[in-house]
Design an enzyme around this catalytic site. Sequence first.
Site, PDB file in Angstrom:
ATOM      1  N   ALA A 107       0.830  -1.210   0.000  1.00  0.00           N
ATOM      2  CA  ALA A 107       0.000   0.000   0.000  1.00  0.00           C
ATOM      3  C   ALA A 107       0.864   1.259   0.000  1.00  0.00           C
ATOM      4  CB  ALA A 107      -0.940  -0.002   1.204  1.00  0.00           C
ATOM      5  N   ALA A 165       2.268   1.675  -3.441  1.00  0.00           N
ATOM      6  CA  ALA A 165       1.206   2.147  -4.330  1.00  0.00           C
ATOM      7  C   ALA A 165       0.924   3.629  -4.123  1.00  0.00           C
ATOM      8  CB  ALA A 165      -0.067   1.328  -4.111  1.00  0.00           C
ATOM      9  N   GLU A 166       0.781   4.056  -2.884  1.00  0.00           N
ATOM     10  CA  GLU A 166       0.471   5.465  -2.628  1.00  0.00           C
ATOM     11  C   GLU A 166       1.620   6.362  -3.050  1.00  0.00           C
ATOM     12  OE1 GLU A 166      -1.702   8.496   0.386  1.00  0.00           O
ATOM     13  OE2 GLU A 166      -1.709   6.360   0.830  1.00  0.00           O
ATOM     14  N   THR A 167       2.832   5.908  -2.862  1.00  0.00           N
ATOM     15  CA  THR A 167       3.990   6.688  -3.292  1.00  0.00           C
ATOM     16  C   THR A 167       3.954   6.910  -4.800  1.00  0.00           C
ATOM     17  OG1 THR A 167       5.359   5.878  -1.460  1.00  0.00           O
ATOM     18  CG2 THR A 167       6.517   6.718  -3.397  1.00  0.00           C
ATOM     19  N   SER A 180       0.850   8.998  -6.006  1.00  0.00           N
ATOM     20  CA  SER A 180       0.991  10.402  -5.599  1.00  0.00           C
ATOM     21  C   SER A 180       1.983  11.141  -6.479  1.00  0.00           C
ATOM     22  CB  SER A 180       1.438  10.481  -4.141  1.00  0.00           C
ATOM     23  OG  SER A 180       0.428  10.009  -3.280  1.00  0.00           O
TER      24      SER A 180
END
Length: 141
Positions: free
Chosen positions: A52, A55-57, A60
Amino acid sequence: MPNTLQRPLPLGDLASRMGIELTEVSAERVVATMPVQGNTQPYGLLHGGASAALAETLGSIGAALHAGPTHIAVGVDLNCTHHRGADSGTVTGEATPVHRGRTTATYEIVVSDERARRICTARLTCLLRPAPGQQGATRPA
């Protein structure tokens, strides 16, 4: 012309501690690798939170590049489905846009193992806000 990285990109302390390394960066595609070792849960498998965070890195970064220098991208929704475990080696995350608008950007992120097997599928939506000192800035097209 697509927004691409023109300067070193600070990934932040978490991404650095996790060993995330960018290999391709543009608003159309962000790719990075991350070692499984050091990012595992008690059973020795890649931690879902590590997938997660990867993925967020990536999502973003893509959203921030789409937003441009006058805006920031703030994650507002992250959904992850974990398909299989990984217990060694390196995983690769690839973020591609699903929607890039004026106020939001959504990216799909696929995390795969070294055998190109899908480990995780994630979707991140970011709110695009004016950067500090840019309150009247024009939003991305």
